[in-house]
Design an enzyme around this catalytic site. Structure first.
Site, mmCIF file in Angstrom:
data_model
loop_
_atom_site.group_PDB
_atom_site.id
_atom_site.type_symbol
_atom_site.label_atom_id
_atom_site.label_comp_id
_atom_site.label_asym_id
_atom_site.label_seq_id
_atom_site.Cartn_x
_atom_site.Cartn_y
_atom_site.Cartn_z
ATOM 1 N N GLU A 170 0.831 -1.211 0.000
ATOM 2 C CA GLU A 170 0.000 0.000 0.000
ATOM 3 C C GLU A 170 0.867 1.263 0.000
ATOM 4 O O GLU A 170 0.422 2.343 0.384
ATOM 5 C CB GLU A 170 -0.977 -0.032 1.179
ATOM 6 C CG GLU A 170 -1.795 -1.318 1.217
ATOM 7 C CD GLU A 170 -3.244 -1.169 0.776
ATOM 8 O OE1 GLU A 170 -3.829 -0.096 0.964
ATOM 9 O OE2 GLU A 170 -3.805 -2.153 0.248
ATOM 10 N N HIS A 239 -3.649 1.488 7.978
ATOM 11 C CA HIS A 239 -2.307 1.808 7.496
ATOM 12 C C HIS A 239 -1.503 2.335 8.681
ATOM 13 O O HIS A 239 -2.067 2.973 9.580
ATOM 14 C CB HIS A 239 -2.338 2.913 6.421
ATOM 15 C CG HIS A 239 -2.930 2.499 5.114
ATOM 16 N ND1 HIS A 239 -3.824 3.283 4.416
ATOM 17 C CD2 HIS A 239 -2.748 1.382 4.371
ATOM 18 C CE1 HIS A 239 -4.160 2.666 3.282
ATOM 19 N NE2 HIS A 239 -3.531 1.522 3.236
ATOM 20 N N CYS A 356 -2.682 11.110 4.256
ATOM 21 C CA CYS A 356 -3.101 10.173 3.192
ATOM 22 C C CYS A 356 -3.142 10.859 1.844
ATOM 23 O O CYS A 356 -2.957 10.234 0.805
ATOM 24 C CB CYS A 356 -4.502 9.634 3.462
ATOM 25 S SG CYS A 356 -4.707 8.831 5.033
HETATM 26 O O1 SUG Z 1 -7.715 2.782 1.360
HETATM 27 N N1 SUG Z 1 -10.466 4.889 1.771
HETATM 28 C C1 SUG Z 1 -9.030 4.719 1.696
HETATM 29 C C2 SUG Z 1 -8.350 5.655 2.642
HETATM 30 C C3 SUG Z 1 -6.856 5.663 2.430
HETATM 31 C C4 SUG Z 1 -6.145 6.403 3.469
HETATM 32 N N2 SUG Z 1 -4.767 6.416 3.189
HETATM 33 C C5 SUG Z 1 -3.783 6.389 4.108
HETATM 34 N N3 SUG Z 1 -3.989 6.022 5.334
HETATM 35 N N4 SUG Z 1 -2.605 6.680 3.718
HETATM 36 C C6 SUG Z 1 -8.657 3.273 1.975
HETATM 37 O O2 SUG Z 1 -9.280 2.646 2.823
HETATM 38 C C7 SUG Z 1 -12.730 4.517 1.062
HETATM 39 C C8 SUG Z 1 -13.476 4.302 -0.208
HETATM 40 C C9 SUG Z 1 -14.938 4.045 -0.071
HETATM 41 O O3 SUG Z 1 -15.358 3.499 0.930
HETATM 42 O O4 SUG Z 1 -15.636 4.394 -1.022
HETATM 43 C C10 SUG Z 1 -11.271 4.339 0.861
HETATM 44 O O5 SUG Z 1 -10.851 3.719 -0.095
#
Ligand code: SUG
Length: 429
Positions: A170, A239, A356
């Site tokens: 990731e 994460h 993020c």
């Molecule tokens: O991968 N949310 C992302 C958030 C990513 C956050 N990134 C870091 N922590 N670096 C994920 O979970 C939600 C999409 C939805 O539910 O439609 C989403 O993909």
């Protein structure tokens, strides 16, 4: 050497489909009404704040959505609209995946090793495969295309494709770099989760971190592979950047972030000159407080005067325990001397805080000049972005809108206007 933050511009299809298991914000806002225009404007305001602090700012583009090509590969056929309509009728969950704007969270786009750390003295970027979540597994192809344009100059950059899907990766969300300064050879810390331990998936594998370190040409003493605490993942830290962040010689983290905390801290203390660890004790800030307030999903940045600032989401100020602890950190004898509070609520509702939304790339001036300047953002470009977003981004999306032809067309048109305004050719990215 400076650190450039490449923020993902929030795409016009930003919505709350609740696609991410283990991401509590995404699950609890499932089915809500999203505001793509406001979301993108919040992101642009964040970029302006960073520029105002004297930092160099970059951006990555929203991906093409709806992703009819991906649905076609899953057996739907006909024109783009016919493919989308059939998916909506037969498998609406797949259509939601094809509409996700999740590429906005560019901390997950790639892992980046700056030139100071690599054996060949180039910046190495490895595209993340994001293979654990279906909607995110669609991102690597378009991410790679953008990175190969932005970082095309082979004198300075090497872009590596995504790893095989079995090695969950990731990107920089599970990566930290600790050294005396950005310019110094540093220890790159790869944080992985142990699979099968709790209710939620561990998205980052140890094998992926080791493969990235090998590809990037890191010295054995320039890397550290660290296991995330099972309790952190179970509490919703999907994460590592939800419970820890690093900048130069400062590690800012929660007491329960790492499985083997003492060993991690003592190895870092041996390797990092002037290491400063600022750790939130669990009896002051619980894991639940940390995850709901996203205080560790801040950007910890070095300002031009050499001091450090914490760029936190406004949700951190709304939690009294978190805010009180942050005040003590800023007042204490450490390099962090200010807090910037920013508003990215639309992204936060999907589990994406300030950290993020950005991919960090530390660059010397000549390498920065070699980056395709269409990906570099100044005040004037923020104005251009804001104008396009205000004119073309949908104001709101309700769950049933995902199946609407009008929305599909609006999303495609919005992205086309953005590309034109930024001088990209149609189909170039
Ligand atoms: O991968 N949310 C992302 C958030 C990513 C956050 N990134 C870091 N922590 N670096 C994920 O979970 C939600 C999409 C939805 O539910 O439609 C989403 O993909």
């Amino acid at each position: 050497m400076r650190e450039v933050n490449f923020d993902g511009l929030v795409g016009p299809s930003h919505n709350y489909a609740g696609l991410s298991l283990g991401n509590i914000a995404s699950a609890s806002n499932r089915g809500g009404v999203s505001r793509p225009r406001e979301a993108a404007l919040q992101g642009i305001a964040k970029m302006r704040r960073m520029i105002g602090l004297g930092l160099v700012q970059g951006m990555l583009l929203p991906h093409e959505r709806p992703n009819a090509g991906w649905l076609r590969a899953l057996g739907f056929s006909g024109s783009d609209d016919a493919v989308l309509a059939a998916a909506w009728k037969e498998e609406p969950a797949l259509l939601a995946n094809a509409m996700s704007a999740s590429a906005m969270w560019t901390a997950n786009a790639a892992t980046v090793s700056p030139a100071a750390d690599t054996q060949d003295g180039k910046v190495h970027l490895s595209v993340a495969n994001l293979s654990t979540m279906l909607h995110r597994s669609t991102e690597p192809a378009q991410t790679e295309r953008q990175l190969r344009i932005a970082f095309a100059d082979e004198r300075y950059f090497t872009v590596h494709p995504a790893l095989p899907a079995r090695l969950g990766d990731e990107g920089a969300a599970n990566f930290m770099r600790l050294g005396a300064s950005h310019a110094d050879k540093s220890t790159e810390v790869f944080v992985y989760g142990r699979a099968g331990q709790g209710p939620f998936p561990a998205r980052q594998s140890e094998a992926a971190g080791r493969a990235v370190a090998r590809r990037h040409g890191l010295e054995p003493e320039g890397q550290l592979h660290v296991r995330q605490a099972d309790a952190a993942i179970a509490a919703g830290a999907f994460h590592n950047d939800v419970v820890a962040v690093a900048n130069e010689h400062v590690l800012f983290c929660h007491e329960q972030a790492f499985a083997d905390r003492d060993a991690v801290f003592s190895t870092l203390a041996q390797r990092v000159p002037g290491l400063t660890i600022l750790e939130a004790p669990a009896d002051r800030v619980s894991l639940d407080d940390a995850i709901s307030s996203y205080l560790f999903n801040c950007q910890l940045v070095t300002l031009p005067d050499g001091s450090m600032a914490l760029v936190v989401p406004s949700e951190s100020r709304e939690n009294a325990r978190v805010w009180a602890w942050l005040q003590e950190i800023v007042a204490g004898p450490n390099p962090i001397s200010s807090i910037e509070v920013i508003e990215v609520r639309e992204s936060m509702r999907n589990g994406g805080g300030p950290a993020c939304l950005r991919l960090r790339v530390a660059l010397v001036d000549r390498a920065l000049a070699a980056v395709d300047q269409r990906f570099i953002v100044d005040e004037a470009k923020c104005d251009v972005l804001a104008r396009v977003v205000e004119r073309w981004w949908p104001e709101r999306i309700q769950p049933h809108d995902l199946g609407s032809g009008d929305l599909w067309h609006a999303c495609r048109a919005a992205r086309a206007h953005l590309l034109e305004a930024l001088s990209f050719n149609p189909g170039e990215v």
